[in-house]
Write a protein that holds these residues in place. Structure first.
Motif, PDB file in Angstrom:
ATOM      1  N   ARG A  99      67.465  80.982  57.060  1.00 59.53           N
ATOM      2  CA  ARG A  99      67.492  80.665  55.631  1.00 59.53           C
ATOM      3  C   ARG A  99      66.594  79.459  55.341  1.00 59.53           C
ATOM      4  NH1 ARG A  99      72.672  79.836  51.674  1.00 59.53           N
ATOM      5  NH2 ARG A  99      71.442  79.293  49.861  1.00 59.53           N
ATOM      6  N   ALA A 100      66.643  78.451  56.190  1.00 64.76           N
ATOM      7  CA  ALA A 100      65.765  77.283  56.017  1.00 64.76           C
ATOM      8  C   ALA A 100      64.305  77.709  56.098  1.00 64.76           C
ATOM      9  CB  ALA A 100      66.076  76.218  57.067  1.00 64.76           C
ATOM     10  N   ARG A 101      63.988  78.536  57.094  1.00 61.07           N
ATOM     11  CA  ARG A 101      62.601  79.011  57.237  1.00 61.07           C
ATOM     12  C   ARG A 101      62.163  79.813  56.014  1.00 61.07           C
ATOM     13  NH1 ARG A 101      64.420  79.019  62.686  1.00 61.07           N
ATOM     14  NH2 ARG A 101      65.209  81.141  62.631  1.00 61.07           N
ATOM     15  N   SER A 102      63.069  80.619  55.466  1.00 66.74           N
ATOM     16  CA  SER A 102      62.771  81.410  54.279  1.00 66.74           C
ATOM     17  C   SER A 102      62.544  80.511  53.060  1.00 66.74           C
ATOM     18  CB  SER A 102      63.921  82.386  54.008  1.00 66.74           C
ATOM     19  OG  SER A 102      63.725  83.063  52.795  1.00 66.74           O
ATOM     20  N   GLU A 103      63.383  79.486  52.893  1.00 66.12           N
ATOM     21  CA  GLU A 103      63.220  78.559  51.770  1.00 66.12           C
ATOM     22  C   GLU A 103      61.890  77.805  51.879  1.00 66.12           C
ATOM     23  OE1 GLU A 103      66.731  76.089  51.428  1.00 66.12           O
ATOM     24  OE2 GLU A 103      68.004  77.842  51.057  1.00 66.12           O
ATOM     25  N   TRP A 104      61.509  77.394  53.089  1.00 67.01           N
ATOM     26  CA  TRP A 104      60.203  76.734  53.255  1.00 67.01           C
ATOM     27  C   TRP A 104      59.072  77.678  52.870  1.00 67.01           C
ATOM     28  CZ3 TRP A 104      62.432  74.733  58.346  1.00 67.01           C
ATOM     29  CH2 TRP A 104      62.956  73.443  58.177  1.00 67.01           C
ATOM     30  N   ALA A 105      59.198  78.941  53.279  1.00 63.82           N
ATOM     31  CA  ALA A 105      58.136  79.915  52.998  1.00 63.82           C
ATOM     32  C   ALA A 105      58.007  80.206  51.509  1.00 63.82           C
ATOM     33  CB  ALA A 105      58.395  81.211  53.768  1.00 63.82           C
ATOM     34  N   THR A 106      59.124  80.274  50.799  1.00 62.86           N
ATOM     35  CA  THR A 106      59.073  80.658  49.390  1.00 62.86           C
ATOM     36  C   THR A 106      59.027  79.481  48.421  1.00 62.86           C
ATOM     37  OG1 THR A 106      61.485  80.836  49.265  1.00 62.86           O
ATOM     38  CG2 THR A 106      60.253  82.844  49.805  1.00 62.86           C
ATOM     39  N   GLN A 107      59.648  78.358  48.798  1.00 64.99           N
ATOM     40  CA  GLN A 107      59.769  77.233  47.869  1.00 64.99           C
ATOM     41  C   GLN A 107      59.096  75.956  48.362  1.00 64.99           C
ATOM     42  OE1 GLN A 107      63.982  76.858  47.101  1.00 64.99           O
ATOM     43  NE2 GLN A 107      64.186  79.063  46.978  1.00 64.99           N
ATOM     44  N   GLY A 108      58.792  75.885  49.649  1.00 66.09           N
ATOM     45  CA  GLY A 108      58.197  74.675  50.208  1.00 66.09           C
ATOM     46  C   GLY A 108      59.200  73.605  50.573  1.00 66.09           C
ATOM     47  N   VAL A 109      60.461  73.789  50.162  1.00 66.28           N
ATOM     48  CA  VAL A 109      61.541  72.837  50.434  1.00 66.28           C
ATOM     49  C   VAL A 109      62.786  73.639  50.789  1.00 66.28           C
ATOM     50  CG1 VAL A 109      63.007  71.020  49.452  1.00 66.28           C
ATOM     51  CG2 VAL A 109      60.593  71.132  48.819  1.00 66.28           C
ATOM     52  N   ALA A 110      63.511  73.193  51.817  1.00 68.66           N
ATOM     53  CA  ALA A 110      64.768  73.836  52.212  1.00 68.66           C
ATOM     54  C   ALA A 110      65.916  72.847  52.042  1.00 68.66           C
ATOM     55  CB  ALA A 110      64.698  74.306  53.659  1.00 68.66           C
ATOM     56  N   LEU A 111      67.043  73.327  51.556  1.00 68.98           N
ATOM     57  CA  LEU A 111      68.236  72.487  51.473  1.00 68.98           C
ATOM     58  C   LEU A 111      68.935  72.514  52.827  1.00 68.98           C
ATOM     59  CD1 LEU A 111      69.770  73.261  47.973  1.00 68.98           C
ATOM     60  CD2 LEU A 111      68.718  71.142  48.770  1.00 68.98           C
ATOM     61  N   LEU A 112      68.974  71.345  53.464  1.00 69.75           N
ATOM     62  CA  LEU A 112      69.588  71.249  54.788  1.00 69.75           C
ATOM     63  C   LEU A 112      70.823  70.365  54.731  1.00 69.75           C
ATOM     64  CD1 LEU A 112      66.436  70.771  57.063  1.00 69.75           C
ATOM     65  CD2 LEU A 112      67.592  72.890  56.400  1.00 69.75           C
ATOM     66  N   PRO A 113      71.895  70.774  55.412  1.00 71.23           N
ATOM     67  CA  PRO A 113      73.088  69.947  55.449  1.00 71.23           C
ATOM     68  C   PRO A 113      72.854  68.714  56.331  1.00 71.23           C
ATOM     69  CG  PRO A 113      73.371  71.870  56.852  1.00 71.23           C
ATOM     70  CD  PRO A 113      72.054  72.024  56.159  1.00 71.23           C
ATOM     71  N   LEU A 114      73.399  67.610  55.880  1.00 69.34           N
ATOM     72  CA  LEU A 114      73.254  66.352  56.624  1.00 69.34           C
ATOM     73  C   LEU A 114      74.516  66.048  57.417  1.00 69.34           C
ATOM     74  CD1 LEU A 114      71.579  64.212  53.817  1.00 69.34           C
ATOM     75  CD2 LEU A 114      70.476  65.425  55.711  1.00 69.34           C
ATOM     76  N   GLY A 115      74.373  65.170  58.390  1.00 64.78           N
ATOM     77  CA  GLY A 115      75.517  64.677  59.125  1.00 64.78           C
ATOM     78  C   GLY A 115      75.648  65.181  60.544  1.00 64.78           C
ATOM     79  N   HIS A 116      74.916  66.221  60.887  1.00 68.50           N
ATOM     80  CA  HIS A 116      74.989  66.712  62.266  1.00 68.50           C
ATOM     81  C   HIS A 116      73.701  66.342  63.006  1.00 68.50           C
ATOM     82  CE1 HIS A 116      75.932  69.078  65.747  1.00 68.50           C
ATOM     83  NE2 HIS A 116      74.838  69.795  65.585  1.00 68.50           N
ATOM     84  N   ARG A 117      72.638  67.011  62.680  1.00 69.54           N
ATOM     85  CA  ARG A 117      71.349  66.768  63.346  1.00 69.54           C
ATOM     86  C   ARG A 117      70.759  65.428  62.915  1.00 69.54           C
ATOM     87  NH1 ARG A 117      67.665  70.585  66.295  1.00 69.54           N
ATOM     88  NH2 ARG A 117      69.758  71.134  66.834  1.00 69.54           N
TER      89      ARG A 117
END
Length: 163
Positions: free
Chosen positions: A24-42
């Motif tokens: 999903r992150a890769r898809s958001e980068w491909a279509t929108q240039g920005v991906a919403l990523l959850p914080l607090g783990h990585r």
């Protein structure tokens, strides 16, 4: 594939793995240039107002800010101009949000928060972009450097120090 392309691919994969569904992150980068990523783990992110950052580095010139932040913070930094006059986000260790003691000067966004993370090649305006893109997997800022920067900026703006 050249070395930089391979490195960018590895960094992109590292970032994508922050999402429970990396595709999903890769898809958001491909279509929108920005991906919403959850914080607090990585990783987590410290939100810094642009006026404070610009006061700390004594400049609002893009090239000078990039150079200064690279030297002072040494890790990955995102800029989002869509938020209240512009906001910088310094990426730090994921668990930092649990122990961050400096919310009075700069909020640490962690568990339960999502951040718009630009594609690795988005390094210029418009929109959300990397001021300092990750140079390797896990390229994060040191919390002490962030607090020193924000305290210097607030001091130059004449804001009182918090007790």
């Amino acid at each position: 594939m050249d070395t930089q392309e391979a490195l960018d691919r590895a960094i992109t994969e590292w970032l994508a793995q922050a999402h429970p569904v990396p595709e999903r992150a890769r898809s958001e980068w491909a279509t929108q240039g920005v991906a919403l990523l959850p914080l607090g783990h990585r990783f987590a992110a410290v939100r810094m107002a642009s006026d404070v950052v610009h006061a700390a580095v004594d400049s609002s010139d893009h090239a000078q800010v990039v150079t200064a932040l690279g030297k002072l913070l040494g890790g990955s930094i995102i800029y989002d101009r869509r938020v209240a006059g512009g906001t910088y986000y310094a990426l730090i260790q994921g668990h930092a949000g649990l122990v961050w003691a400096y919310d009075d000067i700069a909020s640490c966004l962690g568990h339960g928060t999502y951040l718009g993370v630009p594609r690795i090649d988005r390094q210029q305006p418009p929109g959300t972009y990397w001021v300092i893109p990750p140079r390797y997997e896990g390229d994060l800022c040191a919390p002490r450097s962030i607090t020193a920067l924000v305290e210097a900026g607030r001091s130059r703006l004449g804001e009182p120090a918090e007790a």
